[in-house]
Scaffold this motif. Sequence first.
Motif: not given
Length: 329
Positions: A56-83
């Motif tokens: 799985v891991v191909r570079s180090f150090p690496m934070t694990c976890g292939i999935d995430l859900a959460g709230e945008v703190v700093e926006g970018g792309g099509d997403f704004a803070e709070g999304d």
Amino acid sequence: MTETTFKAYRVDAPKQPAELVTSNRDELTGGDLLVRVTHSSLNYKDGLAILGKPGVVRSFPMTCGIDLAGEVVEGGGDFAEGDQVVLTGAELSETKAGGYSQYQRIESDSVVATPAGLGPWGAMAVGTGGLTAMLCVLRLEAAGVTPEDGPVLVTGATGGVGSFAVSTLARLGYEVHAATGKDSEHQYLTDLGASEIIARDELSGDPRPLAKERWAAAVDSVGGTTLANVLSQIRYGGAVAACGLAGGHGLPATVMPFILRNVALLGVDSVHAPLEARKQAWSRLDELFSEEDLRAVAVDAAFTDLPALSEKILSGGIRGRVVIDVAGA
């Protein structure tokens, strides 16, 4: 901890298990979105990464976890803070820092808005397993497979992908046959919508080039000998969506199912799935499942439970899905 520090599971070198560390938001780099992660999930690949196993891991150090859900703190792309946003695969925990972190920077080009009906918890109850299952169903539909064609087999049926494939296909009106080696899980699979249980041993022997035609299609997360046996038993003009290799990466099959029965073998990848395919899959999942439905296939777990759960998933002791409470660490 302060507002700028947080907990994360990080693996520092090959063959070393991940450790729960305190990190700093100023250390996060690489993405145009800063997200406060609230939930993640547990997948087979996560178990490998957490325990320091290769693959799985191909570079180090690496934070694990292939999935995430959460709230945008700093926006970018099509997403704004709070999304509210969801990201699965996209090389998280491989070459890009992953979701076992209370804050993470991610690239917006593979991110989708959290489905309104599912919410963050429901999205992680679905996670990579459910998304992969739906991508398999979409491939079968695109190949012309319909409920009227006959039964569809799901291998590895009690796993994350398998459980969602059984439930999704049943909800779409297909007759579902579920293959498992766990006698104790027959009722679980029947409750998900399987009309027939297939013993795993039926698909584990030496495959014949062609066997009796049984299924119109299949979703296979096992690979190896199992996939070869499945291919030999698909009806004329049928298709198999293959998305895993829990049973091995080899394929001891012949070309006969393809050239004599017009069978299609469809590869399914969820790591690099295009954004439009992700959006389509998540939309369909949001239509089919509610949070209440997902309680039948998903359980909750604490962030600190990840090492023990990783041992369990690698030994085949996990059924369905596990939602990780990242924010509560």
